[in-house]
Design an enzyme around this catalytic site. Structure first.
Site, PDB file in Angstrom:
ATOM      1  N   THR A  14       0.817  -1.210   0.000  1.00  0.00           N
ATOM      2  CA  THR A  14       0.000   0.000   0.000  1.00  0.00           C
ATOM      3  C   THR A  14       0.851   1.260   0.000  1.00  0.00           C
ATOM      4  O   THR A  14       0.368   2.339   0.314  1.00  0.00           O
ATOM      5  CB  THR A  14      -0.907   0.031   1.243  1.00  0.00           C
ATOM      6  OG1 THR A  14      -0.074  -0.148   2.387  1.00  0.00           O
ATOM      7  CG2 THR A  14      -1.937  -1.066   1.200  1.00  0.00           C
ATOM      8  N   SER A 250       4.274   6.619  10.784  1.00  0.00           N
ATOM      9  CA  SER A 250       3.330   5.957   9.916  1.00  0.00           C
ATOM     10  C   SER A 250       3.503   6.335   8.468  1.00  0.00           C
ATOM     11  O   SER A 250       4.052   7.384   8.143  1.00  0.00           O
ATOM     12  CB  SER A 250       1.901   6.238  10.368  1.00  0.00           C
ATOM     13  OG  SER A 250       1.497   7.487   9.841  1.00  0.00           O
ATOM     14  N   LYS A 251       3.051   5.427   7.632  1.00  0.00           N
ATOM     15  CA  LYS A 251       3.087   5.655   6.196  1.00  0.00           C
ATOM     16  C   LYS A 251       2.325   6.922   5.876  1.00  0.00           C
ATOM     17  O   LYS A 251       2.688   7.681   5.003  1.00  0.00           O
ATOM     18  CB  LYS A 251       2.349   4.525   5.475  1.00  0.00           C
ATOM     19  CG  LYS A 251       3.165   3.285   5.294  1.00  0.00           C
ATOM     20  CD  LYS A 251       2.440   2.378   4.327  1.00  0.00           C
ATOM     21  CE  LYS A 251       2.942   0.963   4.479  1.00  0.00           C
ATOM     22  NZ  LYS A 251       2.361   0.037   3.550  1.00  0.00           N
ATOM     23  N   ARG A 252       1.242   7.099   6.601  1.00  0.00           N
ATOM     24  CA  ARG A 252       0.358   8.211   6.286  1.00  0.00           C
ATOM     25  C   ARG A 252       1.066   9.561   6.409  1.00  0.00           C
ATOM     26  O   ARG A 252       0.796  10.474   5.665  1.00  0.00           O
ATOM     27  CB  ARG A 252      -0.880   8.170   7.178  1.00  0.00           C
ATOM     28  CG  ARG A 252      -2.147   8.167   6.350  1.00  0.00           C
ATOM     29  CD  ARG A 252      -3.346   7.830   7.185  1.00  0.00           C
ATOM     30  NE  ARG A 252      -3.227   6.503   7.766  1.00  0.00           N
ATOM     31  CZ  ARG A 252      -3.809   6.134   8.892  1.00  0.00           C
ATOM     32  NH1 ARG A 252      -4.523   7.012   9.568  1.00  0.00           N
ATOM     33  NH2 ARG A 252      -3.684   4.918   9.349  1.00  0.00           N
TER      34      ARG A 252
END
Ligand code: GLU
Length: 481
Positions: A14, A250-252
């Site tokens: 993702t 986080s990736k976000r």
């Protein structure tokens, strides 16, 4: 006979490979290697909406770069494949139907509107088990009429589901708090909740190692193992890596991406070493450890229950230790692209530059900054020559630069010893201190208050032609003053 340990890393494609994710994979790898087991790569790509192009390739690249080798995976068949979830769709469907037959799951025909109506004030709905007890006939009839359905887990009512986590100890949940969640969606795709169980079982995973976000869902997964009559695996849940006291990396937020650190000039082995220590500590508190040393030292006892804070300063330091422990030749090879990038077209001595940078940078990405002065030579402030302690002022500097220029102009033995000796001799003959000539010469050929390395090193870097040109230019400036 002792069972062969099998662990797996199951990233979802993702986005980029986040440090926390990589650490999970690393621990699963270390645990398998330490125990003579097998390490498996599985791609969990059932969430089509979140799938990002190129992310699977990035997983392969990252693992290869990090030195984390797997025994089985999409490109390495070990007899338990396919290792990509979207290639296993028929398996999930078959097992979901089987679980219905065995009494561990049921068909649910509730439509969107009905489920919407179950939402509480926070917009969260808990399924009210409406279809849990439909008669076999009704289910048959609705299935053959082509009604859309999902398959839900039939969670046993009011029992306590517990297990022993290898890091967190006993975890127990009363099933009154567990929803009859969806296992197979109406599009025929499995949810993570179902796929992870089916895959871990069919792939013979003995130890499930993953983030703490799954710690409290695991009792629910265990009920699926139980309903199938399958043996449960052992679990090791790992606390998160934090950005600071309150925020998870986080990736976000787009932070702490493995490949970004490589691009910044970190060494993969230093990143791996650093993240290994984020949440685990060897008994002897060692810090710089090779992959082999990590494998040998890895133990579950050393895993911390509390989250750790990602500290880039510490990682920089460790990276610097790796650079310093390299041979001159090794460092030259990896530093060269960065050096070329920093000096552009200029004809400087790249080997000398590498020598100079070797002990002066923590990450390769520091090189361009450190070398940027080389190409900036031009009109500098003559006050740079003033040095009270060495009794240098502009007048002394002018003489010193002239001495250096005359000494070096017809001189060809452009080596450290050669140039040093030549300057020393010329200083002596002109009645100046060698330190004075060196100081003035360094300023004259760099135009900088401080440089990495002194006059001789700078002369070697610049090579003869540029050294002479700069001495001439500086002398002219001092004469025109
Ligand atoms: N695909 C899941 C994730 O990336 C893996 C969870 C697991 O290891 O079971 O979070």
């Amino acid at each position: 006979m002792k069972e062969t340990i099998r662990t797996r890393f199951a990233p979802s494609p993702t986005g980029f490979m986040h440090i926390g994710n990589l650490r999970t994979g690393l621990y699963a790898y270390l645990f398998a290697r330490k125990n003579g087991g097998k390490f498996i790569l599985r791609i969990e790509d059932t969430d089509r909406e979140r799938k990002v192009d190129g992310a699977v390739e990035m997983v392969y690249r990252t693992l290869a770069s990090a030195g984390i080798t797997y025994d089985e995976g999409p490109d390495k068949d070990g007899g338990y494949g396919p290792y990509i979830q979207t290639e296993r769709m028929h398996i999930y469907k078959e097992y979901a139907e089987k679980l219905v037959e065995m009494g561990g799951a049921y068909y649910c025909f509730c439509d969107k509107e009905r489920l919407e109506g179950l939402k509480d004030e926070n917009g969260v709905h808990t399924y009210d088990k409406h279809c849990r007890n439909l008669s076999k006939e009704e289910v048959e009839r609705r299935l053959s009429a082509g009604e859309p359905y999902v398959i839900r887990q039939k969670v046993p009512e009011n029992i306590v589901s517990e297990y022993e986590d290898m890091v967190f100890g006993k975890i127990s949940v009363n099933t009154a708090d567990i929803e009859d969640g969806v296992l197979l969606k109406s599009d025929g795709l499995p949810t993570y909740n179902f796929a992870n169980v089916v895959d871990d079982h069919l792939m013979g995973i003995t130890h499930v190692i993953r983030g703490t976000e799954y710690l409290s869902s695991t009792p629910k997964y265990n009920l699926i193992y139980d309903a199938f009559g399958w043996e449960r695996p052992h679990y090791m849940h790992l606390p998160p890596i934090m950005k600071d006291a309150t925020r998870k990396l986080s990736k976000r937020f787009g932070d702490a991406n493995f490949e970004d650190f490589i691009a910044k000039g970190y060494l993969p082995e230093a990143i791996v070493n650093y993240i290994a220590l984020l949440g685990w500590c060897p008994k002897d508190n060692r810090e710089k450890m090779s992959m082999q040393e990590l494998i040998e030292a890895f133990d579950t006892d050393g895993i911390s229950k509390s989250s750790s804070i990602f500290d880039e300063t510490k990682m920089r330091w460790l990276n610097g230790e790796y650079l310093k422990s390299m041979s001159e030749e090794e460092f030259y090879t990896i530093a060269l692209p960065w050096i070329k990038n920093a000096v552009g077209e200029a004809d400087f001595d790249e080997r000398e530059l590498a020598k100079l940078m070797h002990t002066r940078v923590d990450i390769l990405g520091d090189i361009p900054e450190k070398l940027s002065f080389l190409n900036k030579f031009g009109n500098y402030d003559l006050a740079l020559y003033n040095h009270q302690k060495m009794k240098i002022d502009a007048e002394v500097a002018k003489r010193a630069v002239e001495v250096a220029l005359i000494a070096l102009k017809g001189f060809d033995n452009w080596t450290e010893d050669g140039v040093k000796e030549r300057i020393r001799r010329a200083a002596e003959e002109s009645g100046m201190k060698s330190g004075q000539v060196m100081f003035a010469m360094r300023v004259a050929i760099t135009g900088e208050p401080v440089t990495p390395g002194g006059a001789i090193e700078m002369a070697l870097v610049l090579k003869k032609g540029e050294t002479i040109r700069r001495l001439e230019q500086s002398l002219a400036m001092l004469q025109q003053r």
